[in-house]
Design an enzyme around this catalytic site. Structure first.
Site, short mmCIF file in Angstrom:
data_model
loop_
_atom_site.label_atom_id
_atom_site.label_comp_id
_atom_site.label_asym_id
_atom_site.label_seq_id
_atom_site.Cartn_x
_atom_site.Cartn_y
_atom_site.Cartn_z
N LYS A 13 22.92 26.63 -10.09
CA LYS A 13 23.24 27.52 -11.19
C LYS A 13 22.24 28.85 -11.52
CE LYS A 13 24.36 24.24 -13.84
NZ LYS A 13 23.99 23.03 -13.34
N ARG A 88 29.71 22.29 -21.93
CA ARG A 88 29.42 21.11 -21.20
C ARG A 88 30.30 19.85 -21.47
NH1 ARG A 88 24.05 22.22 -19.25
NH2 ARG A 88 23.19 20.29 -18.15
N ARG A 122 12.63 20.08 -6.85
CA ARG A 122 12.54 21.45 -7.67
C ARG A 122 10.96 21.58 -8.52
NH1 ARG A 122 16.85 22.93 -12.00
NH2 ARG A 122 16.37 20.74 -12.63
N ARG A 155 10.06 19.52 -13.96
CA ARG A 155 10.58 19.18 -15.37
C ARG A 155 10.80 17.32 -15.63
NH1 ARG A 155 15.95 22.72 -15.42
NH2 ARG A 155 16.97 20.77 -16.14
N ARG A 166 21.94 11.89 -15.89
CA ARG A 166 22.44 13.36 -16.07
C ARG A 166 23.67 13.46 -14.99
NH1 ARG A 166 17.68 16.97 -14.15
NH2 ARG A 166 18.86 18.74 -14.45
#
Ligand code: AP5
Length: 208
Positions: A13, A88, A122, A155, A166
């Site tokens: 996203k 969300r 990431r 992160r 998550r």
């Protein structure tokens, strides 16, 4: 044009938003980025949400909706925006209807295996938030941002336990929004396992 980007963590996203915002002149509003910015600046909000983000849980609906409501009042949102990571939950989506018009909800459809691979690789630039991947989108010099030269970071919520949590939270609380926006005739689905350019081109075609 006012868009919602909807999809599991790691679906791309933020990466696609960075492409689309330039081409359509939209403001990219990532609730995750807003929370991380508050954490970095050690604001009262940042102190309140720090542990929640690290664990991969969701911040409360009231706090989140209030933050987005205030952000959308700013002048730069008048020409259109991308809401990335908001809403969300169903209560957030219901509340959003009371303060913003939405043209389309973009679903980033992708498998769980693929998002785990993406999230674990990431890396981000701590000051600009620019997103990399160690294999799929590596920086020119390993471990360092192309523009600022800063050391890239991972992160806290991209560690294995937080990723698992998550994804559970996504399936239980956020996935129902796909049916919610489908029912309203606003849902547009894209195969997010394709390249980010392909996904962006598909979304750009909607604006023509
Ligand atoms: P947030 O920051 O919104 O995280 P997220 O939704 O989990 O999304 P991500 O940022 O992890 O993934 P992305 O889809 O943007 O993927 P990206 O482009 O980086 O939220 C963080 C936290 O904040 C939440 O857990 C929660 O605690 C809180 N929060 C936020 N909003 C909230 C809300 N509304 N209510 C309550 N709490 C909220 O890509 C991922 C990786 O894949 C990158 O390495 C990238 O390089 C790579 N990649 C991207 N696209 C491709 C591609 N096409 N091919 C190959 N690799 C790709």
């Amino acid at each position: 044009m006012n868009l919602i980007f909807l999809g599991p963590p790691g679906a791309g996203k933020g990466t696609v938003a960075a492409i689309i915002k330039e081409k359509l002149g939209l403001v990219h509003i990532s609730t995750g980025d807003l929370f991380r910015d508050n954490i970095k600046k050690e604001t009262p909000l940042g102190k309140k949400v720090k542990e929640i983000l690290a664990s991969g849980g969701l911040v409360g609906d009231d706090i989140t909706c209030q933050m987005v409501r205030e952000r959308l009042k700013q002048d730069d949102c008048k020409n259109g925006f991308i809401l990335d990571g908001f809403p969300r939950t169903i209560p957030q989506a219901d509340d959003l209807q009371s303060f913003a018009h939405i043209d389309a909800a973009i679903e980033f459809a992708i498998s769980t295996d693929e998002v785990v691979t993406r999230l674990s690789g990431r890396r981000v630039c701590p000051s600009t938030g620019k997103i990399y991947h160690v294999i799929f989108n590596p920086p020119k010099k390993e471990g360092f941002d192309d523009e600022t030269g800063e050391a890239l970071i991972q992160r806290d919520d991209d560690k294995e336990d937080a990723i698992k949590h998550r994804l559970e939270v996504y399936h239980s609380q956020t996935e129902p929004l796909i049916a919610y926006y489908k029912e309203k005739g606003l849902l547009k689905s894209f195969d997010a396992s394709a390249s980010s350019k392909n996904v962006a081109d598909g979304i750009l075609a909607l604006a023509k």
